[in-house]
Design a protein around this motif. Structure first.
Motif: not given
Length: 173
Positions: A55-61, A81-91
């Motif tokens: 929700a906050a667009r913060c890196c999950s790492v 499927n474009h479905l992920f169990a982990d939140a986004g990350m910095h590259r």
């Protein structure tokens, strides 16, 4: 127990360098579930943290805010499927994980069921079979979704780029 590879040989993003470490030297991602006694199981994502970071667009790492582009890592089914169990990350955080995470990068990793299923469970819909390769996608948008009406996942929009990785290195598509 020690790390499967010499972690000192893998360049670590500065945002990850400040994370606490486990006894093997692995940085502990901010999204993993930690028990009150300090036990950490890297296979178990804290569902409250997952939702908050997404929700906050913060890196999950590393936990730091991300910019307009977000990286996601997953096996071929996640990518398709474009479905992920982990939140986004910095590259760069995602690339570091692709290089050092035993599940993703270690050639001989074998998945073990959690030893304390009453307090820590791997999500039922997440496969314990390691795919031959993992995708690293970059996108701008994602939204929360419920898989089978009950499991919180992230549905990722159009991919700007896709790279495939195997055994800790990029591979040809």
């Amino acid at each position: 127990m020690k790390a499967w590879t010499d972690l000192s040989t893998v360049p670590m993003p500065s945002r990850i360098a400040n994370l606490p470490r486990d006894p093997r030297g692995y940085p502990i991602p901010v999204n993993v579930l930690q028990k009150a006694d300090g036990f950490v199981d890297f296979r178990v994502i804290d569902p409250e943290k997952l939702q908050a970071f997404a929700a906050a667009r913060c890196c999950s790492v590393c936990g730091h805010p991300m910019g307009t582009r977000v990286a996601f890592v997953g096996g071929p089914l996640c990518i398709e499927n474009h479905l992920f169990a982990d939140a986004g990350m910095h590259r760069d955080c995602a690339t570091y994980a692709l290089r050092v995470c035993p599940f993703i990068a270690a050639p001989s990793f074998g998945f073990r069921k959690t030893h304390d299923p009453k307090t820590m469970e791997v999500m039922d819909f997440v496969s314990t079979d390691r795919p031959e390769k993992f995708g690293l996608v970059i996108c701008k948008d994602y939204r929360p979704a419920l898989l089978n009406g009950q499991s919180y996942v992230l549905q990722v929009g159009q991919y700007e780029s896709l790279e495939w990785w195997a055994k800790g290195s990029p591979v040809e598509q």
